[in-house]
Design a protein around this motif. Structure first.
Motif, PDB file in Angstrom:
ATOM      1  N   PRO A 159      -9.721   4.114  -1.795  1.00  0.00           N
ATOM      2  CA  PRO A 159      -8.457   4.425  -2.472  1.00  0.00           C
ATOM      3  C   PRO A 159      -8.531   5.770  -3.194  1.00  0.00           C
ATOM      4  O   PRO A 159      -9.509   6.067  -3.882  1.00  0.00           O
ATOM      5  CB  PRO A 159      -8.296   3.273  -3.472  1.00  0.00           C
ATOM      6  CG  PRO A 159      -9.142   2.169  -2.945  1.00  0.00           C
ATOM      7  CD  PRO A 159     -10.299   2.834  -2.256  1.00  0.00           C
ATOM      8  N   ASP A 172      -9.207  -2.530  -1.400  1.00  0.00           N
ATOM      9  CA  ASP A 172      -9.936  -1.268  -1.481  1.00  0.00           C
ATOM     10  C   ASP A 172     -10.925  -1.084  -0.337  1.00  0.00           C
ATOM     11  O   ASP A 172     -11.803  -0.233  -0.410  1.00  0.00           O
ATOM     12  CB  ASP A 172     -10.658  -1.158  -2.820  1.00  0.00           C
ATOM     13  CG  ASP A 172     -11.691  -2.260  -3.033  1.00  0.00           C
ATOM     14  OD1 ASP A 172     -11.874  -3.088  -2.109  1.00  0.00           O
ATOM     15  OD2 ASP A 172     -12.308  -2.287  -4.112  1.00  0.00           O
ATOM     16  N   ILE A 200       0.859  -1.184   0.000  1.00  0.00           N
ATOM     17  CA  ILE A 200       0.000   0.000   0.000  1.00  0.00           C
ATOM     18  C   ILE A 200       0.899   1.239   0.000  1.00  0.00           C
ATOM     19  O   ILE A 200       1.971   1.243   0.613  1.00  0.00           O
ATOM     20  CB  ILE A 200      -0.911   0.025   1.245  1.00  0.00           C
ATOM     21  CG1 ILE A 200      -1.751  -1.247   1.342  1.00  0.00           C
ATOM     22  CG2 ILE A 200      -1.810   1.266   1.235  1.00  0.00           C
ATOM     23  CD1 ILE A 200      -2.772  -1.415   0.259  1.00  0.00           C
ATOM     24  N   SER A 218      -3.344   4.439  -1.726  1.00  0.00           N
ATOM     25  CA  SER A 218      -3.586   3.848  -3.035  1.00  0.00           C
ATOM     26  C   SER A 218      -3.111   2.411  -3.013  1.00  0.00           C
ATOM     27  O   SER A 218      -2.204   2.050  -2.254  1.00  0.00           O
ATOM     28  CB  SER A 218      -2.868   4.627  -4.141  1.00  0.00           C
ATOM     29  OG  SER A 218      -1.471   4.651  -3.915  1.00  0.00           O
TER      30      SER A 218
END
Length: 416
Positions: free
Chosen positions: A370, A293, A267, A289
């Motif tokens: 995200p 998710d 991540i 990001s």
């Protein structure tokens, strides 16, 4: 005194001559019954471009009706080499207003204002502790071998302050947040944590380090919730520090975490931190990001010396989670608070003693997709800085005013 965001009314775009420069006359209005100290004015480049022609070689500035410079700064928030926002602080009486002039000046003519915010990351390996504006954090550092961090970085990592309070980050895989209580309005952290000087853990004329952090999330450090487990951001992978801008009224920096492994998945996290003059908090804005998710952001408050978490509903838009106890390292009273937007709030909880991860922490869970920036604010209110903070009632009243300040957006209106 309650403080709120400022309603800014552009009640006419009167073009006047100021030597060879064009300028625009604005009126700043306080529509509320409370006097406002350090009311925030934020005007974007786009908004200014609609009022007057931009001068690419000059910077916007505000002047009062007597022609005196008002404390302000033009900030490059996206780091592309040109200013994006004009920020100012203005005092206004209850129901009062003030006419201000917006004009452009060359960088060399821009006035200097009293510094009321400060960022500091000093290189402890070089004489004089020169300031670093970008740096890589130390890797492979745990709670059991962190003395190396203090040998490389002043105060063990980046520190930030305003004229009310200071904070610091442990710039290694502990990634904790700590608090400096201040007894002065001066900027002091450039000279704190220097070899041969008294320890900042001991009381001094300027203040002291107030918090025992241990393996907690301390003063608003962050984790993410995934599959019912909380993972401390940055406890593996790499990290960097970068100054976005530093000014007399507000300052901002980025902490980036790359290839942080969460349950086998890398991540990327950006933790942006901003501090503004005259307030008792910093604002964190966190974006991640990568996959998965379904992560949820988890900022926290250490609860080593407090056994009660007060949950405060601060109106339509915000909640505060507050501890108030003799939890400063000198035994004095201190209130710690997380203020979060209700739109993001999912849950709250507590982690106790024991285990190898995060311990002794009250936390909140915030929805976080995200690429979506998620904001929160962390407050530190020490009774020795202001005796009001010995009263939970006064703390509650102050936080209610702060929630109103955060809720009420700046409004600009031009009448032609």
């Amino acid at each position: 005194m309650k403080r709120y965001h400022l309603y800014l009314f552009l009640i006419g775009t009167l073009v006047v001559s100021c030597n060879s420069n064009r300028s625009t006359l604005l009126q700043v209005t306080n529509p509320h019954d409370d006097a406002r100290e350090d009311a925030s004015v934020l005007i974007s480049r786009e908004k200014i471009s609609k009022l007057m022609d931009l001068h690419e070689d000059k910077i916007p500035q505000l002047m009062d009706s007597d022609g005196n410079p008002l404390p302000c700064q033009a900030d490059d928030v996206d780091m592309d080499g040109r200013w994006d926002e004009l920020f100012a602080l203005i005092d206004l009486p209850a129901g009062g207003d003030q006419k201000v002039e917006l004009r452009f000046v060359s960088p060399g003519e821009y006035p200097s204002f009293e510094p009321r915010t400060n960022l500091r990351l000093g290189d402890a390996t070089r004489a004089g502790y020169p300031e670093l504006y970008e740096a890589d954090r130390l890797e492979g550092i745990s709670y059991h071998n962190h003395s190396r961090t203090g040998e490389v970085y002043q105060m063990e990592g980046p520190a930030w302050e305003n004229d009310r309070v200071g904070f610091r980050n442990y710039f290694d895989q502990r990634n904790g947040m700590d608090i400096f209580g201040k007894l002065t309005r001066e900027m002091v952290l450039d000279s704190v944590g220097i070899a041969g000087k008294p320890s900042y853990h001991e009381p001094a004329d300027w203040g002291m380090d107030l918090l025992k952090v241990g393996t907690s999330l301390g003063a608003g450090a962050i984790g993410y919730l995934h599959n019912d487990s909380i993972y401390r951001v940055g406890d593996n992978g790499s990290g960097t520090y970068q100054v976005v801008f530093e000014g007399p009224l507000r300052s901002r920096f980025n902490l980036r975490y790359s290839d942080w492994n969460v349950d086998g998945t890398p991540i990327q996290v950006l933790h942006q931190v901003e501090i503004t003059a005259g307030r008792h908090h910093y604002q964190g804005t966190v974006t991640y990001s990568g996959e998965p998710d379904d992560l949820k952001l988890v900022p926290g408050i250490v609860n080593m010396k407090s056994d009660t978490l007060y949950t405060m509903d601060l109106g339509q838009n915000h909640m505060a989670f507050v501890t108030h106890d003799a939890q400063a390292e000198d035994g004095s009273l201190m209130a710690l608070a997380l203020m979060v937007p209700k739109d993001y709030l999912v849950d709250q909880g507590e982690v106790g003693i024991g285990g190898s991860g995060i311990t002794q922490t009250y936390y909140v869970v915030l929805d976080a997709g995200p690429g979506e920036p998620v904001p929160y604010r962390f407050y530190a209110l020490w009774e020795k800085e202001d005796p009001r903070w010995s009263s939970l009632e006064d703390v509650t009243g102050y936080l209610a005013g702060e929630a109103a300040r955060w809720t009420q957006s700046v409004i600009t209106r031009a009448l032609y």
